[in-house]
Design a protein around this motif. Structure first.
Motif, PDB file in Angstrom:
ATOM      1  N   PRO A   1       0.811  -1.283  -0.030  1.00 34.37           N
ATOM      2  CA  PRO A   1      -0.019   0.075  -0.116  1.00 34.37           C
ATOM      3  C   PRO A   1       0.887   1.333   0.099  1.00 34.37           C
ATOM      4  O   PRO A   1       0.282   2.347  -0.159  1.00 34.37           O
ATOM      5  N   HIS A   2       2.158   1.064   0.333  1.00 30.05           N
ATOM      6  CA  HIS A   2       2.912   2.422   0.640  1.00 30.05           C
ATOM      7  C   HIS A   2       4.262   2.251  -0.003  1.00 30.05           C
ATOM      8  O   HIS A   2       5.453   2.758   0.250  1.00 30.05           O
TER       9      HIS A   2
ATOM     10  N   LEU B   1       5.613   3.834  -2.382  1.00 30.36           N
ATOM     11  CA  LEU B   1       6.046   5.013  -2.765  1.00 30.36           C
ATOM     12  C   LEU B   1       7.003   5.566  -1.845  1.00 30.36           C
ATOM     13  O   LEU B   1       8.103   6.147  -2.116  1.00 30.36           O
ATOM     14  N   MET B   2       7.018   5.008  -0.561  1.00 33.69           N
ATOM     15  CA  MET B   2       7.834   5.339   0.524  1.00 33.69           C
ATOM     16  C   MET B   2       8.473   4.448   0.988  1.00 33.69           C
ATOM     17  O   MET B   2       9.605   4.448   1.818  1.00 33.69           O
TER      18      MET B   2
END
Lengths: 131, 345
Positions: free
Chosen positions: A119-120, A122-123
């Motif tokens: 879910p994340h 990107l980071m």
């Protein structure tokens, strides 16, 4: 002692028994031990539980090695997971204080692969380095 | 369809949390005061107990901006300031969107969309003429944006068609801090009221070049939560957590100027208000002046409206503050100032 009417020395039977036990154990003994890596998710990053200072650390793994990765989610209210997309392997989506494990065999060829929180991504992503 | 009144709903959850506390008290062998509350429960104002503070602490939020609550190396990840030759600053921020369940009342979790994992989002504070650069990463599950109030070019608006930032994408907003005043930022992706109401908003302060008088400064965002998605709010607060400042009063000093940056980010209800007991305050609407324009003890603000409030406590002791919409007050938008005499010098 006699087997099928033939006398067999006890020593030979004992030797056979040892060989049979070894035959059963051999594959397990010859396998390299599984590498255990424990990761923690917090503050929108992964950390090794042995190093809570370095976000999204590079994970060095031997080619062909068995790896068991445990993720513990220490971020209250945010769902995290750990996935290696190229291997199609991931832990379950975890709520706060939950853990899950994923076991896989590292690729045979040296190189780098991405790991990520799906879910994340990107980071929360980092590199698995196969050496 | 069966519906429940808003007050009935909070009472039900309040009771649930009360019985939970009683059960906890029983299990741990305590006979503490909870039982007494139940005997005259209808007179109790506010929630029983407090939410966990490790994800968001309203007292910490109150007096911090530009990530000043973080340790220096943690802060450096989100905020960097660089002096410029003309004496102004370049202020760079890292803001991300992420879905998070936040505890808005004891045991009551709201599935929020947040900036940097908190509601309200981090307070951004610059001085007139500074350059503000915000790198926005959308780690949420929906398209989002940041729309800043203030002077900026259309490309930096975050609200025009095509300006939404999709999950997994990044956008850099850059503009000069202008005009000085008390502003806000929020997501401007449609459906707008949902994106704002889910928690994507924060305070944006621009200080005048000449500064304001030294004061004990604090940020209060009036907000509310529609926990059952019926387009009505069930929980109201200043800074998200219902009754947080009833449980942990805001400590102030008698005789010292107090400055409150008050922003209304309530959705669904057209207006909200702040009323203070035992005092009056001066109002600088939108913070765009150096001197107050009115003196009152009850200020009404429309959605997105804001004002700077200044007062000096005359007496020691506890002073209530709350929305003068009594319904909002009873549903969580109520707190206390605790004024203490200045230490002898």
């Amino acid at each position: 002692m006699s087997i099928l009417g033939k006398r067999v020395p006890l020593r030979a039977i004992a030797a056979m028994a040892v060989l049979m036990i070894l035959a059963v154990l051999a594959p397990a003994l010859s396998k390299t031990p599984t590498r255990e890596i424990t990761l923690v998710a917090k503050g929108m990053a992964f950390y090794l539980d042995s190093d809570l200072k370095t976000p999204n650390p590079t994970l060095d793994i031997k080619a062909g090695e068995r790896v068991r990765i445990t993720l513990r989610n220490q971020e209250r209210g945010i769902i995290h997971d750990f996935a290696v997309p190229v291997l199609k392997k991931s832990v379950d989506q975890l709520g706060w204080n939950e853990s899950d494990q994923v076991t896989f065999t590292a690729p045979k060829r040296p190189g780098t692969y991405q790991y990520e929180c799906q879910p994340h991504r990107l980071m929360m992503r980092g590199t698995i380095r196969i050496y | 369809m069966w519906t429940m009144s808003r007050r009935g709903w909070l009472q039900a959850t309040g009771l649930a949390s009360l019985s939970g506390s009683l059960l906890g008290a029983k299990l741990s062998g305590q006979t503490a005061g909870q039982g007494r509350h139940q005997a005259h429960g209808s007179h109790v104002m506010g929630t029983v107990g407090t939410p966990s503070l490790d994800a968001f602490n309203p007292t910490t939020f109150l007096r911090n901006w530009n990530f000043s609550e973080l340790e220096p190396d943690a802060r450096a990840k989100f905020y960097k300031e660089t002096p410029r030759p003309d004496g102004t600053m370049l202020r760079e921020y890292e803001i991300y969107a992420v879905d998070r369940d936040i505890e808005i009342a004891p045991g009551l979790f709201f599935p929020a969309w947040t900036y940097n994992g908190q509601v309200p989002g981090p307070t951004i504070r610059a001085t007139e003429g500074d350059r503000v650069k915000v790198t926005f990463r959308n780690s949420g599950s929906h398209p989002h944006s940041i729309h800043f109030h203030g002077w900026h070019m259309p490309a930096m608006d975050g609200a025009l068609p095509g300006q939404e930032v999709f999950p997994g994408e990044t956008f850099v907003y850059e503009f000069d801090a202008d005009p000085f005043g008390l502003h806000l930022y929020h997501c401007h992706t449609v459906p707008l009221k949902r994106h704002i109401h889910k928690g994507l908003y924060g305070t944006f302060i621009i200080d005048p070049r000449e500064g304001r008088a030294p004061a004990d400064e604090m940020v209060m965002v009036m907000n509310a939560f529609d926990t059952n998605f019926d387009v009505e709010n069930e929980v109201y607060a200043a800074n998200t957590v219902a009754n947080a400042y009833m449980h942990e009063p805001i400590r102030v000093t008698v005789g010292r100027l107090v400055r409150i940056y008050l922003v209304n980010l309530t959705e669904f209800d057209p207006i909200n208000s702040m009323h203070t007991h035992g005092m009056f305050f001066d109002v600088i609407r939108t913070g765009t002046a150096l001197t107050p324009s009115e003196r009152t003890d009850t200020l009404m603000l429309c959605q997105g409206e804001r004002a700077i409030l200044e007062t000096t406590f005359r007496y020691p002791g506890d002073f209530m503050f709350h929305a003068h919409q009594s319904e909002f007050a009873e549903l969580g938008w109520m707190g206390l100032f605790r004024a203490e005499a200045a230490p002898a010098t």
